[in-house]
Design a protein around this motif. Sequence first.
Motif, PDB file in Angstrom:
ATOM      1  N   LYS A 299       4.896  -2.404  -0.197  1.00 55.25           N
ATOM      2  CA  LYS A 299       5.355  -1.877  -1.484  1.00 55.25           C
ATOM      3  C   LYS A 299       5.097  -2.885  -2.599  1.00 55.25           C
ATOM      4  O   LYS A 299       4.697  -2.514  -3.714  1.00 55.25           O
ATOM      5  N   MET A 300       5.304  -4.171  -2.317  1.00 57.49           N
ATOM      6  CA  MET A 300       5.034  -5.211  -3.315  1.00 57.49           C
ATOM      7  C   MET A 300       3.575  -5.194  -3.753  1.00 57.49           C
ATOM      8  O   MET A 300       3.261  -5.247  -4.943  1.00 57.49           O
ATOM      9  N   VAL A 301       2.682  -5.151  -2.762  1.00 58.33           N
ATOM     10  CA  VAL A 301       1.247  -5.220  -3.058  1.00 58.33           C
ATOM     11  C   VAL A 301       0.814  -4.005  -3.874  1.00 58.33           C
ATOM     12  O   VAL A 301       0.109  -4.127  -4.882  1.00 58.33           O
ATOM     13  N   VAL A 302       1.239  -2.819  -3.447  1.00 61.37           N
ATOM     14  CA  VAL A 302       0.873  -1.590  -4.157  1.00 61.37           C
ATOM     15  C   VAL A 302       1.414  -1.619  -5.583  1.00 61.37           C
ATOM     16  O   VAL A 302       0.721  -1.263  -6.542  1.00 61.37           O
ATOM     17  N   GLN A 303       2.666  -2.069  -5.749  1.00 58.12           N
ATOM     18  CA  GLN A 303       3.267  -2.107  -7.086  1.00 58.12           C
ATOM     19  C   GLN A 303       2.588  -3.140  -7.973  1.00 58.12           C
ATOM     20  O   GLN A 303       2.366  -2.907  -9.160  1.00 58.12           O
ATOM     21  N   GLY A 304       2.249  -4.296  -7.401  1.00 58.47           N
ATOM     22  CA  GLY A 304       1.552  -5.313  -8.177  1.00 58.47           C
ATOM     23  C   GLY A 304       0.213  -4.813  -8.675  1.00 58.47           C
ATOM     24  O   GLY A 304      -0.155  -5.025  -9.838  1.00 58.47           O
ATOM     25  N   PHE A 305      -0.522  -4.117  -7.825  1.00 61.20           N
ATOM     26  CA  PHE A 305      -1.813  -3.539  -8.197  1.00 61.20           C
ATOM     27  C   PHE A 305      -1.639  -2.533  -9.331  1.00 61.20           C
ATOM     28  O   PHE A 305      -2.384  -2.537 -10.311  1.00 61.20           O
TER      29      PHE A 305
END
Length: 403
Positions: A299-305
């Motif tokens: 979720k962190m990676v997707v949100q950061g992107f």
Amino acid sequence: MPPKADAKASEPKGAARFGRVRNSLKMGIVGLPNVGKSSLFNLLTEQNIAAENYPFCTIDPNESRCAVPDERYDWLCNLWKPPSMYPAYLQITDIAGLVRGAAEGAGLGNAFLSHISAVDGIFHVVRAFDNDEVVHVDDSVDPIRDLETIQMELCKKDLEFVTKAEEKELRDVKKSQGMKISLAFTTTFDKVKAMLQENKPVRCGDFNSKEVELIREKLDNLITTKPVVYLVNLSASDFVRKKNKWLAKIHAWIQEHGGGVLIPFSVEWESKLWATRDDPDGRKAFLDASGGAVSALPKMVVQGFKELNLIYFFTAGETEVRCWTIQRGTMAPQAAGVIHSDMERGFIKAEVVSYNDFRSLATSKSMMEVKAAGKYRQEGKSYVVEDGDIIYIQFNVTSSGKK
């Protein structure tokens, strides 16, 4: 041909208005010392960067990347099973811990703040766990105080930069006969300074398009224009039970200070999960004992992107399935240029099908059913590429381009 998207609806909002327009952007992990930044970086990027229990263990920023998890990409890879597969990646930088007074040079001071200036978005890590073995730079755990400290230091540094930029502009105007400071410059700078003096990040301001353009031109190094994702580091037990005495207070603080996404996670829990990576039975037992808890890292990676205003389209076939990262709002020729500059220069058309249409209609690798349903489109130079488009570019380059 699909209807044209409303131009205003597709305009970047919030911090995305101020972002650098390019395809390779970075998220920086920021916070006070000993809140779990480097441990999180290790987990996200599957590396073993030093993560010792003392301030400023991280001095020079560590940089790496992690694949953006996407069920669509996995499905296309499973369908085609090509020899080459390339997911989208999020670039991540681990930045040294900030302390109170950094804007005046305390701790790593200006070096730290310059490292934040070099990234495009911020993962703001906040500590909300008690552990006597992990020292806190302020001797007690208080996430609200820590949030205030980080925001105050970033606003102070930005105010210093704005003041210098304004002084430079005034000097330049004095040197040039007949020039005057524009009203737009004065009102924009006054608005920005007023926000920063109240410890409010610039990304939260209500700016019109002319003011945004002026900020991008004259104040391109501002830290508080960058998008922020707040990551709250909990104990493993709090993460599993989804409760912590600070979460509601942190959420309220974020909403009162411009809003943003809050993602609770636990370095302690994630580290235990990572330790089972080569033990399927042990992993299952650990997850079963965790009462339905799942890793927060994807979720962190997707949100950061997403916060960086990035999307990607697919090319898919027998030899390769690949994600190509672009800025949201990119037109077809420029998207083709991400693959190769010749494709942009000699762009003829793009043959496009959305992932959702292909997934729902195709029963094999063939496009026959998609074409029969009228979902395989030919798009020209004005087409704005959508996230998840599967694209085949037609181009023709008959001579070398201008040098």
